[in-house]
Design a protein around this motif. Structure first.
Motif, PDB file in Angstrom:
ATOM      1  N   GLU A   1       3.412 -15.379  -8.932  1.00 46.56           N
ATOM      2  CA  GLU A   1       2.140 -14.674  -9.082  1.00 46.56           C
ATOM      3  C   GLU A   1       2.259 -13.399  -9.915  1.00 46.56           C
ATOM      4  OE1 GLU A   1       1.020 -13.958  -5.046  1.00 46.56           O
ATOM      5  OE2 GLU A   1       0.087 -15.920  -4.766  1.00 46.56           O
ATOM      6  N   TYR A   2       3.476 -12.850 -10.008  1.00 47.22           N
ATOM      7  CA  TYR A   2       3.681 -11.569 -10.680  1.00 47.22           C
ATOM      8  C   TYR A   2       4.243 -11.725 -12.100  1.00 47.22           C
ATOM      9  CZ  TYR A   2       2.865  -9.538  -6.096  1.00 47.22           C
ATOM     10  OH  TYR A   2       2.296  -9.177  -4.899  1.00 47.22           O
ATOM     11  N   ARG A   3       4.231 -12.934 -12.623  1.00 46.06           N
ATOM     12  CA  ARG A   3       4.878 -13.186 -13.912  1.00 46.06           C
ATOM     13  C   ARG A   3       4.304 -12.324 -15.032  1.00 46.06           C
ATOM     14  NH1 ARG A   3       8.469 -16.506 -15.959  1.00 46.06           N
ATOM     15  NH2 ARG A   3       8.735 -17.645 -14.003  1.00 46.06           N
ATOM     16  N   ASP A   4       3.008 -12.068 -15.014  1.00 51.18           N
ATOM     17  CA  ASP A   4       2.396 -11.325 -16.119  1.00 51.18           C
ATOM     18  C   ASP A   4       2.191  -9.847 -15.826  1.00 51.18           C
ATOM     19  OD1 ASP A   4       0.435 -11.538 -14.190  1.00 51.18           O
ATOM     20  OD2 ASP A   4      -1.192 -11.812 -15.634  1.00 51.18           O
ATOM     21  N   VAL A   5       2.641  -9.381 -14.661  1.00 50.02           N
ATOM     22  CA  VAL A   5       2.249  -8.045 -14.230  1.00 50.02           C
ATOM     23  C   VAL A   5       2.785  -6.937 -15.130  1.00 50.02           C
ATOM     24  CG1 VAL A   5       4.145  -7.740 -12.560  1.00 50.02           C
ATOM     25  CG2 VAL A   5       1.985  -6.543 -12.210  1.00 50.02           C
ATOM     26  N   ALA A   6       4.053  -7.023 -15.537  1.00 52.62           N
ATOM     27  CA  ALA A   6       4.631  -5.955 -16.359  1.00 52.62           C
ATOM     28  C   ALA A   6       3.983  -5.898 -17.733  1.00 52.62           C
ATOM     29  CB  ALA A   6       6.141  -6.163 -16.488  1.00 52.62           C
ATOM     30  N   ALA A   7       3.700  -7.058 -18.311  1.00 53.30           N
ATOM     31  CA  ALA A   7       3.070  -7.101 -19.633  1.00 53.30           C
ATOM     32  C   ALA A   7       1.652  -6.545 -19.582  1.00 53.30           C
ATOM     33  CB  ALA A   7       3.052  -8.540 -20.150  1.00 53.30           C
ATOM     34  N   THR A   8       1.003  -6.665 -18.435  1.00 50.45           N
ATOM     35  CA  THR A   8      -0.353  -6.130 -18.287  1.00 50.45           C
ATOM     36  C   THR A   8      -0.329  -4.620 -18.080  1.00 50.45           C
ATOM     37  OG1 THR A   8      -1.036  -8.218 -17.272  1.00 50.45           O
ATOM     38  CG2 THR A   8      -2.492  -6.329 -16.962  1.00 50.45           C
ATOM     39  N   VAL A   9       0.602  -4.161 -17.253  1.00 48.73           N
ATOM     40  CA  VAL A   9       0.674  -2.731 -16.927  1.00 48.73           C
ATOM     41  C   VAL A   9       1.244  -1.917 -18.075  1.00 48.73           C
ATOM     42  CG1 VAL A   9       1.752  -1.042 -15.371  1.00 48.73           C
ATOM     43  CG2 VAL A   9       0.841  -3.172 -14.454  1.00 48.73           C
ATOM     44  N   ARG A  10       2.359  -2.389 -18.652  1.00 45.82           N
ATOM     45  CA  ARG A  10       2.966  -1.797 -19.847  1.00 45.82           C
ATOM     46  C   ARG A  10       3.293  -0.311 -19.701  1.00 45.82           C
ATOM     47  NH1 ARG A  10      -0.153  -4.002 -25.115  1.00 45.82           N
ATOM     48  NH2 ARG A  10       1.705  -3.077 -26.051  1.00 45.82           N
TER      49      ARG A  10
ATOM     50  N   GLU B   1     -11.155  -4.865   1.463  1.00 46.17           N
ATOM     51  CA  GLU B   1     -10.671  -3.789   0.580  1.00 46.17           C
ATOM     52  C   GLU B   1     -11.725  -3.527  -0.500  1.00 46.17           C
ATOM     53  OE1 GLU B   1      -7.837  -2.349   1.173  1.00 46.17           O
ATOM     54  OE2 GLU B   1      -6.496  -3.808   2.109  1.00 46.17           O
ATOM     55  N   LYS B   2     -11.753  -2.316  -0.979  1.00 42.58           N
ATOM     56  CA  LYS B   2     -12.598  -2.022  -2.125  1.00 42.58           C
ATOM     57  C   LYS B   2     -12.021  -2.724  -3.352  1.00 42.58           C
ATOM     58  CE  LYS B   2     -14.117   2.516  -0.474  1.00 42.58           C
ATOM     59  NZ  LYS B   2     -14.102   3.972  -0.727  1.00 42.58           N
ATOM     60  N   GLU B   3     -12.885  -3.133  -4.260  1.00 46.47           N
ATOM     61  CA  GLU B   3     -12.439  -3.904  -5.417  1.00 46.47           C
ATOM     62  C   GLU B   3     -11.460  -3.117  -6.289  1.00 46.47           C
ATOM     63  OE1 GLU B   3     -11.601  -6.938  -7.766  1.00 46.47           O
ATOM     64  OE2 GLU B   3     -12.737  -7.058  -5.890  1.00 46.47           O
ATOM     65  N   ASP B   4     -11.688  -1.794  -6.425  1.00 46.76           N
ATOM     66  CA  ASP B   4     -10.762  -1.012  -7.253  1.00 46.76           C
ATOM     67  C   ASP B   4      -9.381  -0.936  -6.621  1.00 46.76           C
ATOM     68  OD1 ASP B   4     -11.799   0.624  -5.198  1.00 46.76           O
ATOM     69  OD2 ASP B   4     -11.251   2.444  -6.289  1.00 46.76           O
ATOM     70  N   VAL B   5      -9.312  -0.948  -5.290  1.00 48.40           N
ATOM     71  CA  VAL B   5      -8.019  -0.952  -4.600  1.00 48.40           C
ATOM     72  C   VAL B   5      -7.317  -2.281  -4.837  1.00 48.40           C
ATOM     73  CG1 VAL B   5      -6.896  -0.948  -2.337  1.00 48.40           C
ATOM     74  CG2 VAL B   5      -8.700   0.707  -2.840  1.00 48.40           C
ATOM     75  N   LEU B   6      -8.050  -3.386  -4.730  1.00 49.18           N
ATOM     76  CA  LEU B   6      -7.448  -4.701  -4.957  1.00 49.18           C
ATOM     77  C   LEU B   6      -6.970  -4.848  -6.401  1.00 49.18           C
ATOM     78  CD1 LEU B   6      -9.885  -7.000  -2.931  1.00 49.18           C
ATOM     79  CD2 LEU B   6      -7.494  -6.470  -2.393  1.00 49.18           C
ATOM     80  N   GLN B   7      -7.743  -4.316  -7.350  1.00 44.16           N
ATOM     81  CA  GLN B   7      -7.320  -4.376  -8.755  1.00 44.16           C
ATOM     82  C   GLN B   7      -6.023  -3.607  -8.958  1.00 44.16           C
ATOM     83  OE1 GLN B   7     -10.514  -3.091 -11.296  1.00 44.16           O
ATOM     84  NE2 GLN B   7     -11.869  -4.799 -10.741  1.00 44.16           N
ATOM     85  N   ARG B   8      -5.918  -2.449  -8.333  1.00 42.65           N
ATOM     86  CA  ARG B   8      -4.695  -1.648  -8.444  1.00 42.65           C
ATOM     87  C   ARG B   8      -3.507  -2.411  -7.849  1.00 42.65           C
ATOM     88  NH1 ARG B   8      -6.317   2.510  -5.743  1.00 42.65           N
ATOM     89  NH2 ARG B   8      -7.078   3.574  -7.605  1.00 42.65           N
ATOM     90  N   LEU B   9      -3.727  -2.968  -6.658  1.00 44.72           N
ATOM     91  CA  LEU B   9      -2.641  -3.665  -5.979  1.00 44.72           C
ATOM     92  C   LEU B   9      -2.159  -4.892  -6.745  1.00 44.72           C
ATOM     93  CD1 LEU B   9      -3.858  -3.302  -2.299  1.00 44.72           C
ATOM     94  CD2 LEU B   9      -1.641  -2.540  -3.180  1.00 44.72           C
ATOM     95  N   ARG B  10      -3.054  -5.542  -7.479  1.00 47.58           N
ATOM     96  CA  ARG B  10      -2.655  -6.705  -8.270  1.00 47.58           C
ATOM     97  C   ARG B  10      -1.680  -6.321  -9.375  1.00 47.58           C
ATOM     98  NH1 ARG B  10      -8.488  -7.898  -8.165  1.00 47.58           N
ATOM     99  NH2 ARG B  10      -8.854  -9.287  -6.366  1.00 47.58           N
ATOM    100  N   MET B  11      -1.620  -5.047  -9.676  1.00 51.90           N
ATOM    101  CA  MET B  11      -0.713  -4.561 -10.726  1.00 51.90           C
ATOM    102  C   MET B  11       0.589  -3.985 -10.154  1.00 51.90           C
ATOM    103  SD  MET B  11      -2.328  -5.377 -13.345  1.00 51.90           S
ATOM    104  CE  MET B  11      -3.693  -6.467 -12.929  1.00 51.90           C
ATOM    105  N   ILE B  12       0.777  -4.107  -8.860  1.00 49.19           N
ATOM    106  CA  ILE B  12       1.980  -3.553  -8.210  1.00 49.19           C
ATOM    107  C   ILE B  12       2.772  -4.693  -7.565  1.00 49.19           C
ATOM    108  CG2 ILE B  12       2.836  -1.986  -6.422  1.00 49.19           C
ATOM    109  CD1 ILE B  12       0.264  -0.330  -6.779  1.00 49.19           C
TER     110      ILE B  12
END
Length: 473
Positions: A268-277, A350-361
């Motif tokens: 699930e985290y395969r693209d996370v680093a490329a997205t966060v950069r 959860e608030k949507e902004d919290v979930l969006q943040r967590l998807r990047m961690i």
């Protein structure tokens, strides 16, 4: 063994320590005590104690057992406990030791100020004179006041008669009885994960035995001390090298059977680093992601620093994991989707902004991973903020209080906060243990508890001492 050893529990909370004694067997509980009502309801639900106020206990209820006394420990009249107590257990709240202090000029002894709650623990020892006591607290107590606090506590226990004249001024008690001194058999910081708890939770454990209880032979006493240390330090434990993991306790299977589940989590985290950069993300790719094999066992060895394992030893470790899952009642009981009468497994919104943040961690990372991005949040220097647990590493410490990203977060990318039941499993509470109170009250009860599995190891050590009791012969 048919004999039951009697226990008085102080600062009991929801009963994590006491549950460990119960799981070990051979103990009978006389009284428990806490200043708060919600944990008393939880304790009563699971142990069958009657809830009474300190005033009721000091009056007409005195002598009745088992009871849970709700009230400040300072208001409990220990003389109302009928019969003798073999064991006293308790851990005064850690903040009490912020007032255990003494200027350097006083270190040699005239008078050291002690925390009041701790002083009432000593008052219980004076009244009850148990054969064994267990005192637990935070590791920071070792270094508090340049070590003066810990040194004072050990001296108080070891020279109870001598020190009582100072302590009774704090507790306002004129008790005039003579007490046996206690010999300290163990006083070290214990890491629960090394004893099978799927969580890095360090606690200072002090175990003392009344001098007349211990073997008179120095060699026998030395062996007893060594046996107690082996039990509590996990020196012979495979969990020291191969810890139980959140993935195992959540899925209800040993790691050797969780290959597909592990791969699914990490993919699930395969693209996370490329997205966060971010620089942090690039470092994570080099140090973590590129070293993953997506093989659950190989990655488990990598993230836990268990290089070049003995594979027969590893096989034995996973057998031990399975046995522990069976013992705790987790085997075959995947936590996701389970319903409990106490509603502790409800996933909070959860608030949507919290979930969006967590998807990047990703697992084992925190808010620093997204610093400098649109998902940034304040919290410099606070590692707990939006930190995800790792599926293959013991969880970081489950905490009792705090908002603003301190809830503890699931390793799955689509999940936010851990449920209270997930927290309870990380603490090794059996699923049959039901909690009372609001969600935040239950979170506090879980976070403040001694892991029951640690309590069970403590119980085993206590039993060993009581079985060597010389005073009854």
């Amino acid at each position: 063994m048919s004999q039951k050893y009697t226990v008085v529990s102080l600062f009991s909370g929801a009963g994590g320590m006491d549950l460990g004694l119960y799981m070990e067997g051979g103990f009978e509980f006389l009284t428990a005590n806490d200043v708060l009502l919600p944990p008393a309801h939880t304790y009563a639900e699971n142990f069958g104690h009657k809830i009474v106020s300190a005033g009721e206990f000091n009056g007409e209820i005195g002598g009745q057992h088992p009871v849970y006394i709700v009230g400040d420990v300072s208001s409990v009249d220990f003389s109302r406990i009928s019969g003798s107590a073999d064991v006293v257990v308790g851990g005064p709240p850690c903040q009490d030791f912020s007032i255990v202090r003494g200027p350097e000029k006083e270190r040699m002894g005239i008078k050291v100020k002690r925390g009041k709650l701790y002083a009432h623990f000593v008052r219980a020892l004076m009244y009850l004179q148990p054969k064994v006591f267990v005192f637990e607290n935070v590791p920071g107590l070792l270094s508090a006041n340049n070590g003066t606090a810990f040194e004072t506590i050990i001296e108080d226990f070891s020279h109870l008669n001598l020190r009582w004249s100072e302590i009774k001024e704090i507790v306002g008690n004129s008790i005039q009885k003579t007490a046996e001194n206690y010999e300290i058999l163990f006083a070290e910081v214990v890491d629960s994960s090394e004893l099978g708890v799927p969580q890095k939770r360090k606690r200072l454990i002090i175990v003392g035995a009344r001098e007349d209880v211990l073997p008179r032979d120095h060699i026998q006493k030395a062996w007893l001390r060594s046996d107690v240390k082996n039990i509590l330090s996990g020196s012979d434990s495979l969990f020291k090298k191969y810890p139980l993991t959140p993935l195992e306790v959540f899925e209800g299977k040993p790691l050797s059977e969780l290959q597909n589940e592990y791969r699914e989590v990490m993919e699930e985290y395969r693209d996370v680093a490329a997205t966060v950069r971010t620089e942090k993300a690039e470092k994570w790719v080099r140090s973590v992601w590129e070293n993953l094999t997506f093989n659950a066992v190989e990655d488990y060895l990598f993230v836990n620093g268990a290089a070049r394992p003995d594979y027969r030893e590893l096989e034995a470790a996973f057998e031990a994991h399975g046995e522990l899952l069976e013992e705790l009642g987790y085997m075959g009981a995947k936590i996701e989707g389970m319903n409990f009468p106490d509603r502790t497994n409800e996933v909070s919104r959860e608030k949507e902004d919290v979930l969006q943040r967590l998807r990047m961690i990703p697992p084992d990372e925190n808010h620093e991973f997204v610093r400098g991005t649109q998902w940034e949040v304040e919290g410099r220097g606070m590692s707990l903020i939006y930190r995800r647990i790792h599926p293959l590493k013991p969880s970081y410490t489950v905490v009792a209080y705090g908002g603003g990203g301190t809830w503890g977060y699931h390793y799955r990318r689509n999940r936010g906060k851990l449920t209270n039941r997930e927290r309870a499993r990380l603490q090794t509470f059996p699923d049959t243990f039901l909690f009372k109170g609001t969600s935040s009250e239950v979170r506090a009860q879980i976070g403040e508890a001694v892991p029951p599995l640690l309590g069970k190891k403590i119980a085993r050590a206590v039993k060993l001492i009581l079985e060597a009791d010389q005073s009854s012969g």
